[in-house]
Every structure is written in structure tokens, then in C-alpha cells.
Design an enzyme around this catalytic site. Structure first.
Site, short mmCIF file in Angstrom:
data_model
loop_
_atom_site.label_atom_id
_atom_site.label_comp_id
_atom_site.label_asym_id
_atom_site.label_seq_id
_atom_site.Cartn_x
_atom_site.Cartn_y
_atom_site.Cartn_z
CB CYS A 177 -95.01 24.04 14.98
SG CYS A 177 -94.56 24.22 16.70
CD GLU A 209 -91.89 19.11 24.62
OE1 GLU A 209 -90.95 19.14 23.79
OE2 GLU A 209 -93.02 18.68 24.34
CB CYS A 266 -96.93 28.67 20.24
SG CYS A 266 -96.26 30.03 19.25
CB CYS A 270 -95.67 27.42 12.51
SG CYS A 270 -95.05 29.04 13.00
CB CYS A 317 -83.37 23.97 23.66
SG CYS A 317 -84.68 24.59 22.61
CB CYS A 332 -90.31 21.78 19.95
SG CYS A 332 -90.45 22.75 21.40
S1 SF4 Z 1 -92.74 27.09 15.25
FE1 SF4 Z 1 -94.25 26.49 16.80
S2 SF4 Z 1 -93.51 27.37 18.71
FE2 SF4 Z 1 -92.42 28.40 17.04
S3 SF4 Z 1 -93.67 30.22 16.59
FE3 SF4 Z 1 -94.39 28.60 15.19
S4 SF4 Z 1 -96.12 27.65 16.29
FE4 SF4 Z 1 -94.94 28.83 17.79
#
Ligand code: SF4
Length: 342
Positions: free
Chosen positions: A119, A92, A112, A116, A105, A330
Site C-alpha cells: 500500500c 485523497e 497510515c 501493509c 471514498c 490510494c
Molecule cells: S491498506 Fe494502506 S491505508 Fe489501509 S490499513 Fe493498510 S497501510 Fe493503512
């Protein structure tokens, strides 16, 4: 045969290309000019290169731009584009117009690996690093490319887990042979990878943003597993001891979760750990994702939190929520697209 893409190569890489195929050294700068200063999209249009040179180049390389797959437009003018990368993955890119600024952005990875827990991109797992071509293509192939004033690396992925490719794109964006942008128009955001921050601070002059989200070790470990191996304390030490010049900024992103990290203890601890660091905190409202235990606090709580930090001497702003009607969190849009394809 699949040809390599020229777009996204640094000047040094272009010099290596010209050497390899037997072109004179100055051809590299000419090619860089066509790639980064002019709006063409094929090697054939590089009209100050001889026909023979263009043929030599085209035998092994292509220009390398890829348009977005499709766009979603918010009522507030924000647009989210999906780009296809790594053959069958989606990333994205957000376009955020705001008065006299227009910010893009960009994503730096597909998925990823940082995990986290709040997320959506993290929930996708890691699908691959984007090349400098795939990162910079989001910028150049954006239909609003000509309007852009700022670029932030805050999309999918952890930019400093893909430092080599990200640094190449910063080189292209800021080099006088490239786009020649001031580094102050560019911000790279990280969750705090120690080695990546060191390298980024040393090799670029762009702004740094660190996702903080909690000043307490245990709580931050729960939210962001990276804290177990890359402690916030070490990150802050690096920042505190780095000589930021007057132009370069460091900021901290703080997603506010209702009843979790929005208490007076958090305010006190933030003020303590950031003491002596010239910085700003950006408060971000949490955008709900499926199956998540987290909620966003109400506006009044958010405002009080901001004012309390300001009163402690930490410049704090609330980032306006943009694109809430188009899956603002996101990773949501690309997850939906990937599921649709499956
Ligand atoms: S917030 Fe999401 S995209 Fe950013 S480092 Fe953590 S898991 Fe990865």
C-alpha cells in the site's frame, strides 16, 4: 485567533457549545439544521438565529468548510480530489459515479501506521488522525455532493484506528438531526482491528468491510503486519458471533496478487474459514505502485478465482477498476503532491 469549526460536531457537542456560550438548549438543533440540512457556508447565513447569537458564535467558532485543493479526472468519470489537512498534509478523496449510484471514498487519516506492504499510503507512514470535520468535509465540500448516494471509508488510513472521530461522522451522517442517511448507504472498511470492530459493531449500524487478502496466518502477517496482534481468526469469531440483522452487511475485500494468493489452496482455505458467515467477497485488482514486487493476475485468472469461490457458495464479485489513468492506487496522488511541495 484560530476559531474552532462547527461543521463536524455532533448534536451532543453542539449542545455543549450552546451551553458554554449561554444559548438556550434548542439553539443546538437549529445550528445542526444549518450545518447538515442546508447548503450554507457561514454562521452569518444562519438566519433564524438572532444577530446577537450569531455574533456570540462567530467570536469563537467558524462554519468550517474547506474546498478541495485540486482534482484529477479519469476518462471513466472517476475523480480524485486532494484536500489539505493538518495544515500542510494532503489526503485523497475519490468520487466514483456508476449508473444510478455515486459513491464517495473518504480518507480517515493522513498516511497510515499499519504498514501493509502493498500500500502506497502505508509507505507514507503515519502523519495524523483526521478530525470529524476533516473527514466529513471531504463529503460536504465535494463539488458533486448533491449527487452522492453512498459513502465508503476506504481511502487513506485505517478508519478503526481513528474510531472516535469516525463514529462521530457516522452519527452525523445517520442522525435524524444530521444528514439522516440510511446506515445501509455507508460502509466502513478495516484491516481488522479487533477493538475497533467491536466498538464499531456496537455503536453504529453501518456495513462492515474487512480487508482479508490471505486466509493463511503467515502469508497475511507478511502482507499485513496487523495480523501479528489482531488475528483474522479472532476477527472472524467476532463477526460469526455478532447478530447482524437482515439490513447490515459484512463483506471481505481481497486484493488478488499474481502467483501469491490466487491459488486453489487459497480458494479452499477461504471457503473453510468463512464457512457459516453470511458475507460477500469483493475481489480487487492490485493497482501497481512504485518499487513494488506485486503484480496483478490477468483477467482470466481473476475470473476463474471468482467463479471457484462462487461455486463454493461464497458470493464473490470483482470490483471494477476505476480511475486507472489517474493514479488509482490510494496514496499515490497525495505522495506525488507532498513530494512536489518539498
Ligand atoms: S491498506 Fe494502506 S491505508 Fe489501509 S490499513 Fe493498510 S497501510 Fe493503512
Amino acid at each position: 485567533m484560530e476559531r474552532e469549526k462547527l461543521y463536524g460536531k455532533t448534536l451532543n457537542e453542539l449542545i455543549a457549545v450552546t451551553k458554554r456560550i449561554g444559548l438556550p438548549g434548542f439553539a443546538a438543533r437549529q445550528i445542526a439544521d444549518w450545518l447538515y440540512k442546508k447548503e450554507i457556508d457561514s454562521i452569518d447565513q444562519m438566519s433564524n438565529l438572532s444577530k446577537k447569537t450569531r455574533e456570540l458564535l462567530s467570536a469563537e467558532y467558524e462554519y468550517g468548510l474547506t474546498p478541495p485543493d485540486h482534482a484529477t479526472v479519469s476518462t471513466d468519470g472517476t475523480k480524485k480530489y486532494l484536500y489539505r489537512v493538518l495544515r500542510d498534509k494532503f489526503i485523497e478523496t475519490a468520487y466514483i459515479p456508476d449508473d444510478d449510484r455515486a459513491t464517495i471514498c473518504v480518507s480517515s487519516q493522513a498516511g497510515c501506521k499499519m504498514g501493509c506492504i502493498f500500500c502506497m499510503t502505508g509507505k507514507q507512514g503515519f502523519q495524523g488522525h483526521l478530525s470529524s470535520n476533516e473527514i466529513l468535509n471531504q463529503f460536504r465540500s465535494l463539488p458533486e455532493f448533491a449527487n452522492l448516494t453512498n459513502i465508503v471509508y476506504m481511502g487513506m488510513g485505517e478508519p478503526l484506528d481513528n474510531t472516535t472521530e469516525v463514529l462521530k461522522t457516522l452519527d452525523i451522517l445517520t442522525g435524524e438531526w444530521g444528514y439522516g442517511w440510511s446506515p445501509t448507504r455507508i460502509t466502513v472498511s478495516t484491516i481488522g482491528l479487533i477493538n475497533g470492530i467491536r466498538e464499531f459493531l456496537e455503536k453504529s449500524r453501518c456495513h462492515l468491510a474487512v480487508s482479508l487478502h490471505s486466509p493463511f496466518d503467515e502469508e497475511r502477517r507478511r502482507l499485513m503486519p496487523v495480523q501479528k496482534t489482531n488475528s483474522l481468526e479472532t476477527v472472524l469469531d467476532i463477526i460469526r458471533n455478532f447478530d447482524f440483522n437482515s439490513q447490515r452487511r459484512v463483506s471481505f475485500e481481497y486484493i488478488l496478487f499474481k502467483g501469491l494468493n490466487d491459488t486453489p489452496q487459497h480458494i479452499r482455505e477461504l471457503a473453510r474459514i468463512l464457512n457459516g458467515i453470511k458475507c460477500r467477497i469483493n475481489i480487487i485488482r492490485f493497482h501497481k505502485i512504485p518499487d513494488s514486487e506485486f503484480e496483478s493476475p490477468d483477467e482470466e485468472t481473476t475470473k476463474r478465482f471468482k467463479e471457484a469461490l462462487n461455486a463454493k457458495g461464497i458470493l464473490t464479485t470483482i470490483r471494477a477498476s476505476r480511475g486507472v489513468d489517474i493514479q488509482a492506487a490510494c496514496g499515490l496522488l497525495s505522495t506525488l503532491e507532498q513530494n512536489r511541495k518539498i
